[in-house]
Design an enzyme around this catalytic site. Structure first.
Site, PDB file in Angstrom:
ATOM      1  N   LYS A  18       0.835  -1.208   0.000  1.00  0.00           N
ATOM      2  CA  LYS A  18       0.000   0.000   0.000  1.00  0.00           C
ATOM      3  C   LYS A  18       0.874   1.264   0.000  1.00  0.00           C
ATOM      4  CE  LYS A  18      -1.591   1.697   4.080  1.00  0.00           C
ATOM      5  NZ  LYS A  18      -1.320   3.122   4.307  1.00  0.00           N
ATOM      6  N   ASN A  19       1.885   1.276   0.870  1.00  0.00           N
ATOM      7  CA  ASN A  19       2.680   2.499   1.033  1.00  0.00           C
ATOM      8  C   ASN A  19       3.632   2.768  -0.123  1.00  0.00           C
ATOM      9  OD1 ASN A  19       1.350   3.061   3.329  1.00  0.00           O
ATOM     10  ND2 ASN A  19       3.056   2.625   4.739  1.00  0.00           N
ATOM     11  N   ARG A  89      -4.467  10.705   4.609  1.00  0.00           N
ATOM     12  CA  ARG A  89      -3.389  11.691   4.688  1.00  0.00           C
ATOM     13  C   ARG A  89      -2.456  11.627   3.488  1.00  0.00           C
ATOM     14  NH1 ARG A  89      -2.430  13.710   9.241  1.00  0.00           N
ATOM     15  NH2 ARG A  89      -0.261  13.988   8.689  1.00  0.00           N
ATOM     16  N   CYS A 113      -4.568  12.807  13.496  1.00  0.00           N
ATOM     17  CA  CYS A 113      -5.266  11.541  13.273  1.00  0.00           C
ATOM     18  C   CYS A 113      -5.119  10.693  14.516  1.00  0.00           C
ATOM     19  CB  CYS A 113      -4.751  10.827  12.039  1.00  0.00           C
ATOM     20  SG  CYS A 113      -3.138  10.105  12.261  1.00  0.00           S
ATOM     21  N   ARG A 118       0.837  14.492  13.495  1.00  0.00           N
ATOM     22  CA  ARG A 118       1.322  14.254  12.130  1.00  0.00           C
ATOM     23  C   ARG A 118       1.330  15.487  11.226  1.00  0.00           C
ATOM     24  NH1 ARG A 118      -0.705   8.478  10.001  1.00  0.00           N
ATOM     25  NH2 ARG A 118       1.132   8.677   8.686  1.00  0.00           N
ATOM     26  N   PRO A 119       2.186  16.447  11.546  1.00  0.00           N
ATOM     27  CA  PRO A 119       2.284  17.643  10.686  1.00  0.00           C
ATOM     28  C   PRO A 119       2.968  17.332   9.354  1.00  0.00           C
ATOM     29  CG  PRO A 119       3.964  17.704  12.388  1.00  0.00           C
ATOM     30  CD  PRO A 119       3.136  16.475  12.657  1.00  0.00           C
ATOM     31  N   ILE A 120       2.877  18.268   8.393  1.00  0.00           N
ATOM     32  CA  ILE A 120       3.631  18.115   7.134  1.00  0.00           C
ATOM     33  C   ILE A 120       4.581  19.308   6.942  1.00  0.00           C
ATOM     34  CG2 ILE A 120       1.985  16.616   5.912  1.00  0.00           C
ATOM     35  CD1 ILE A 120       1.128  19.224   4.343  1.00  0.00           C
ATOM     36  N   ASP A 121       4.949  19.924   8.074  1.00  0.00           N
ATOM     37  CA  ASP A 121       5.810  21.104   8.017  1.00  0.00           C
ATOM     38  C   ASP A 121       7.127  20.827   7.277  1.00  0.00           C
ATOM     39  OD1 ASP A 121       6.247  19.407  10.285  1.00  0.00           O
ATOM     40  OD2 ASP A 121       7.667  20.878  11.072  1.00  0.00           O
ATOM     41  N   LEU A 122       7.662  19.625   7.422  1.00  0.00           N
ATOM     42  CA  LEU A 122       8.955  19.329   6.792  1.00  0.00           C
ATOM     43  C   LEU A 122       8.822  19.226   5.268  1.00  0.00           C
ATOM     44  CD1 LEU A 122      10.242  16.696   9.393  1.00  0.00           C
ATOM     45  CD2 LEU A 122      10.776  19.135   9.291  1.00  0.00           C
ATOM     46  N   ASP A 305       4.819   0.514  12.079  1.00  0.00           N
ATOM     47  CA  ASP A 305       3.615  -0.135  11.539  1.00  0.00           C
ATOM     48  C   ASP A 305       3.488  -1.605  11.955  1.00  0.00           C
ATOM     49  OD1 ASP A 305       2.793   2.200  10.396  1.00  0.00           O
ATOM     50  OD2 ASP A 305       3.305   1.666   8.333  1.00  0.00           O
ATOM     51  N   ILE A 327       8.149   6.886  16.965  1.00  0.00           N
ATOM     52  CA  ILE A 327       7.756   7.613  15.745  1.00  0.00           C
ATOM     53  C   ILE A 327       6.491   8.455  15.965  1.00  0.00           C
ATOM     54  CG2 ILE A 327       7.273   7.428  13.248  1.00  0.00           C
ATOM     55  CD1 ILE A 327      10.013   6.295  13.919  1.00  0.00           C
ATOM     56  N   ARG A 397      -8.429  -0.225   4.802  1.00  0.00           N
ATOM     57  CA  ARG A 397      -7.557   0.789   4.215  1.00  0.00           C
ATOM     58  C   ARG A 397      -6.261   0.164   3.701  1.00  0.00           C
ATOM     59  NH1 ARG A 397      -5.681   4.661   8.051  1.00  0.00           N
ATOM     60  NH2 ARG A 397      -4.294   4.910   6.286  1.00  0.00           N
TER      61      ARG A 397
HETATM   62  C1  UD1 Z   1       4.589   6.841   6.554  1.00  0.00           C
HETATM   63  C2  UD1 Z   1       3.688   5.646   6.311  1.00  0.00           C
HETATM   64  C3  UD1 Z   1       3.105   5.144   7.620  1.00  0.00           C
HETATM   65  C4  UD1 Z   1       4.224   4.898   8.627  1.00  0.00           C
HETATM   66  C5  UD1 Z   1       5.136   6.099   8.750  1.00  0.00           C
HETATM   67  C6  UD1 Z   1       6.369   5.838   9.619  1.00  0.00           C
HETATM   68  C7  UD1 Z   1       2.836   6.051   4.090  1.00  0.00           C
HETATM   69  C8  UD1 Z   1       1.681   6.417   3.231  1.00  0.00           C
HETATM   70  N1  UD1 Z   1       2.627   6.049   5.414  1.00  0.00           N
HETATM   71  O1  UD1 Z   1       3.767   7.880   7.099  1.00  0.00           O
HETATM   72  O2  UD1 Z   1       2.398   3.944   7.360  1.00  0.00           O
HETATM   73  O3  UD1 Z   1       3.654   4.618   9.883  1.00  0.00           O
HETATM   74  O4  UD1 Z   1       5.621   6.504   7.458  1.00  0.00           O
HETATM   75  O5  UD1 Z   1       7.091   4.774   9.133  1.00  0.00           O
HETATM   76  O6  UD1 Z   1       3.907   5.735   3.603  1.00  0.00           O
HETATM   77  N2  UD1 Z   1       6.818  14.534  10.869  1.00  0.00           N
HETATM   78  C9  UD1 Z   1       6.881  15.879  11.168  1.00  0.00           C
HETATM   79  N3  UD1 Z   1       6.760  16.775  10.142  1.00  0.00           N
HETATM   80  C10 UD1 Z   1       6.596  16.387   8.842  1.00  0.00           C
HETATM   81  C11 UD1 Z   1       6.539  15.008   8.554  1.00  0.00           C
HETATM   82  C12 UD1 Z   1       6.657  14.110   9.588  1.00  0.00           C
HETATM   83  O7  UD1 Z   1       7.040  16.271  12.322  1.00  0.00           O
HETATM   84  O8  UD1 Z   1       6.503  17.244   7.966  1.00  0.00           O
HETATM   85  C13 UD1 Z   1       6.946  13.547  11.961  1.00  0.00           C
HETATM   86  C14 UD1 Z   1       5.672  12.707  12.140  1.00  0.00           C
HETATM   87  O9  UD1 Z   1       4.719  13.354  12.934  1.00  0.00           O
HETATM   88  C15 UD1 Z   1       6.234  11.462  12.771  1.00  0.00           C
HETATM   89  C16 UD1 Z   1       7.603  11.301  12.084  1.00  0.00           C
HETATM   90  O10 UD1 Z   1       7.929  12.593  11.597  1.00  0.00           O
HETATM   91  O11 UD1 Z   1       6.435  11.660  14.131  1.00  0.00           O
HETATM   92  C17 UD1 Z   1       7.647  10.321  10.947  1.00  0.00           C
HETATM   93  O12 UD1 Z   1       6.557  10.538  10.104  1.00  0.00           O
HETATM   94  P1  UD1 Z   1       6.586  10.195   8.540  1.00  0.00           P
HETATM   95  O13 UD1 Z   1       7.735   9.315   8.229  1.00  0.00           O
HETATM   96  O14 UD1 Z   1       6.466  11.458   7.782  1.00  0.00           O
HETATM   97  O15 UD1 Z   1       5.237   9.375   8.376  1.00  0.00           O
HETATM   98  P2  UD1 Z   1       4.319   9.381   7.124  1.00  0.00           P
HETATM   99  O16 UD1 Z   1       5.149   9.608   5.908  1.00  0.00           O
HETATM  100  O17 UD1 Z   1       3.128  10.255   7.351  1.00  0.00           O
END
Ligand code: UD1
Length: 427
Positions: A18-19, A89, A113, A118-122, A305, A327, A397
Site C-alpha cells: 500500500k505504502n 493523509r 489523526c 502528524r504535521p507536514i511542516d517538513l 507499523d 515515531i 484501508r
Molecule cells: C509513513 C507511512 C506510515 C508509517 C510512517 C512511519 C505512508 C503512506 N505512510 O507515514 O504507514 O507509519 O511513514 O514509518 O507511507 N513529521 C513531522 N513533520 C513532517 C513530517 C513528519 O514532524 O513534515 C513527523 C511525524 O509526525 C512522525 C515522524 O515525523 O512523528 C515520521 O513521520 P513520517 O515518516 O512522515 O510518516 P508518514 O510519511 O506520514
C-alpha cells in the site's frame, strides 16, 4: 467476529505494498504519458488515491483488478479537497508532483489523526527550499513555483520522514538543476518509487540510502512498473502464524524488506525459514515464545507499523517486554482494547510494558486505526471464545481481503456488517 483458538495452517499470498502504490500512483501526475502499475493492492486507500487522480482530471483504467493504467494528460485542477485528505493523509503526496509539473498545487492541510498530530511542516519547508512559495489559505496549503518551475537545492530533513522524502523526490525530478536530500527516509517504498521515476526518465541516485541525488530533467515519459510486496502485511501474517501456534507458508513476499522484524521474531522464538527469495515458512517453536523488548525506529530498524501486532504477540510470550514507540506520540490505542481481552499492559511515557503470558478471552473491542485493527484481529485469533471488533473498517484501508485470506488458512472469522468493506471481500 472472530472465534479464536484455531492454529492457522496453509498458504498466504502477499499483496502489493500500500505504502508504495500510494506514492507511485501520485507519481503518474508527473507525465502526460501513460504509466502502468501492476500489483496495486485492492484496498480502500488505493481506491481513494485513484479517486483523487480522477478528480484532478486523470483517466485511470483497470484492465485487471490490480493493474492501473493512468493517463494524467489532461489535468484540469491542481487541488486535493478536504473531503479526500481527511479520509487519507497520503493525498498530500499529490503536492510534489503537481508543483513539479504545473508549478502550482493546492492540498487541504491534513488534521491530526488517531495516532498523533502528524504535521507536514517538513514537506512544506523543503518545497520552499526548492523555490516554491507556500501559504495556508482557509485550511488549504497553496504552493506555487515562481515562473512555473522549481529549482534544485540541498534539502536536509531534521527528522526522517517517509512521505516527506517521497514528496520532495517527486518535486525535484522536474526541477531545474540538482537536488540532494540529506537524512532521507530509507524505506523500501522510497526505492520502489525511485525505480518507477527512473523508468519514467528521472535521474535519481541513492534512493534507499540517507542521501538521495536527483538531477532535474525537462520532462518525464510513460513507464510500466510492478509494486513491491507489502512488508507490513507479511509481518502481520508471520505474527498470525506464531500467535495461533500454526504453520503458514507466506508467498510472494520480499523477506529482506523486513529483516529487522524477522530478526526480532526469531529472537522471540518464532521459526522463520526462507524457502526461497519470496517464500517464508513460519512455525511457532515447541518451547513457546519468549518476551523481548522492542523500539520502533525508521527503516531499516523495527517499523512502527508492526508495533501493534508485536504487542499482541507479546501478550502470548513468557516474561515481561517493553515496547517503545519513537515515531508517533499516540500509538498505543490498541493496548487498552488488548487489556479488555485480558492482556496485562502498563505504560511509562512512550513505553508499554507487557507482562506475559496471559490468557486472552474474547470480548467486544473497538479498532482505532489501521494497524490497531490488525493487532486486535491477531489477539482475537488466539483468544478463547468470540471477539467482536467494532470499527474494523479501518483494516480495509491497508489489508487486501483479509477476511478471505484468514479464512483460507482456517480462521473462524466473519464480517458482520461491512458497509465500508469492498464487494470483492465477499467473493
Ligand atoms: C509513513 C507511512 C506510515 C508509517 C510512517 C512511519 C505512508 C503512506 N505512510 O507515514 O504507514 O507509519 O511513514 O514509518 O507511507 N513529521 C513531522 N513533520 C513532517 C513530517 C513528519 O514532524 O513534515 C513527523 C511525524 O509526525 C512522525 C515522524 O515525523 O512523528 C515520521 O513521520 P513520517 O515518516 O512522515 O510518516 P508518514 O510519511 O506520514
Amino acid at each position: 467476529m472472530i472465534r479464536g483458538g484455531r492454529p492457522l495452517k496453509g498458504k498466504i499470498e502477499i499483496s502489493g505494498a500500500k505504502n508504495s502504490a500510494l506514492p507511485c500512483l501520485a507519481a503518474t501526475l508527473l507525465t502526460s504519458e501513460t504509466v502502468t502499475l501492476h500489483n496495486v493492492p485492492y484496498v480502500k486507500d488505493l481506491i481513494t488515491q485513484r479517486r483523487l487522480l480522477e478528480d484532478l482530471g486523470a483517466t485511470v483504467l483497470t484492465p485487471e483488478l490490480r493493474t492501473h493504467k493512468v493517463s494524467a494528460k489532461n489535468i484540469e485542477t491542481f487541488e486535493a479537497p478536504y473531503e479526500l485528505v481527511k479520509t487519507m493523509r497520503a493525498s498530500v503526496l499529490a503536492l510534489g508532483p503537481l508543483l513539479a509539473r504545473f508549478g502550482q498545487a493546492k492540498v487541504s492541510l491534513p488534521g491530526g489523526c488517531a495516532i498523533g498530530t502528524r504535521p507536514i511542516d517538513l514537506h512544506l519547508k523543503a518545497f520552499e527550499q526548492l523555490g516554491a512559495s507556500v501559504s495556508l489559505e482557509s485550511g488549504d496549503v497553496v504552493a506555487r513555483a515562481p515562473n512555473g518551475r522549481l529549482k534544485g537545492a540541498d534539502v536536509s530533513f531534521e527528522k526522517v520522514t517517509v512521505t516527506g522524502t517521497e514528496n520532495v523526490m517527486m518535486a525535484a525530478v522536474l526541477a531545474k538543476g540538482k537536488t540532494t536530500i540529506y537524512n532521507a527516509a530509507r524505506e523500501p517504498e522510497i526505492e520502489d518509487l525511485a525505480d518507477l521515476l527512473n523508468k519514467m526518465g528521472a535521474r535519481i541516485k541513492g534512493a534507499g540510502t540517507e542521501t538521495i541525488e536527483i538531477k532535474g530533467v525537462e520532462s518525464l515519459g510513460g513507464a510500466e512498473h510492478t509494486i513491491i510486496p507489502d512488508r507490513i502485511e507479511t509481518g502481520t501474517f508471520i505474527v498470525a502464524a506464531a500467535i495461533t501456534g500454526g504453520e503458514l507458508e507466506i508467498k510472494s513476499c520480499q523477506p529482506e524488506h523486513l529483516a529487522a522484524v524477522i530478526e526480532k521474531l526469531r529472537e522471540v522464538g518464532v521459526e522463520i525459514e526462507e524457502l526461497n527469495q519470496s517464500t517464508l515458512l513460519v512455525k511457532c517453536c515447541e518451547k513457546g515464545l519468549q518476551a523481548k523488548n522492542v523500539t520502533t525506529e525508521p527503516h531499516p530498524k523495527f517499523p512502527t507499523d508492526m508495533q501493534a501486532q508485536y504487542m499482541s504477540l507479546m501478550t502470548q510470550a513468557e516474561g515481561d517486554s517493553t515496547i517503545t514507540e519513537t515515531i508517533f506520540e499516540n500509538r498505543f490505542m490498541h493496548a487498552s482494547e488488548l487489556i479488555r481481552l485480558g492482556a496485562n499492559i502498563s505504560f511509562s511515557g512512550t513505553t508499554a510494558i507487557v507482562r506475559g503470558k496471559t490468557r486472552l478471552m474474547g470480548a467486544p473491542v473497538q479498532a482505532s486505526d489501521l494497524r490497531a485493527s490488525a493487532s486486535l484481529v491477531l489477539a482475537a485469533l488466539c483468544a478463547e471464545d468470540e471477539t467482536l471488533i467494532d470499527r474494523v473498517y479501518h483494516i480495509d484501508r491497508g489489508y487486501e481481503m483479509i477476511v478471505k485470506k484468514l479464512r483460507s488458512v482456517g480462521a473462524e472469522i466473519e464480517r458482520i456488517t461491512d458497509n465500508l468493506a469492498m464487494s470483492a471481500e465477499e467473493n
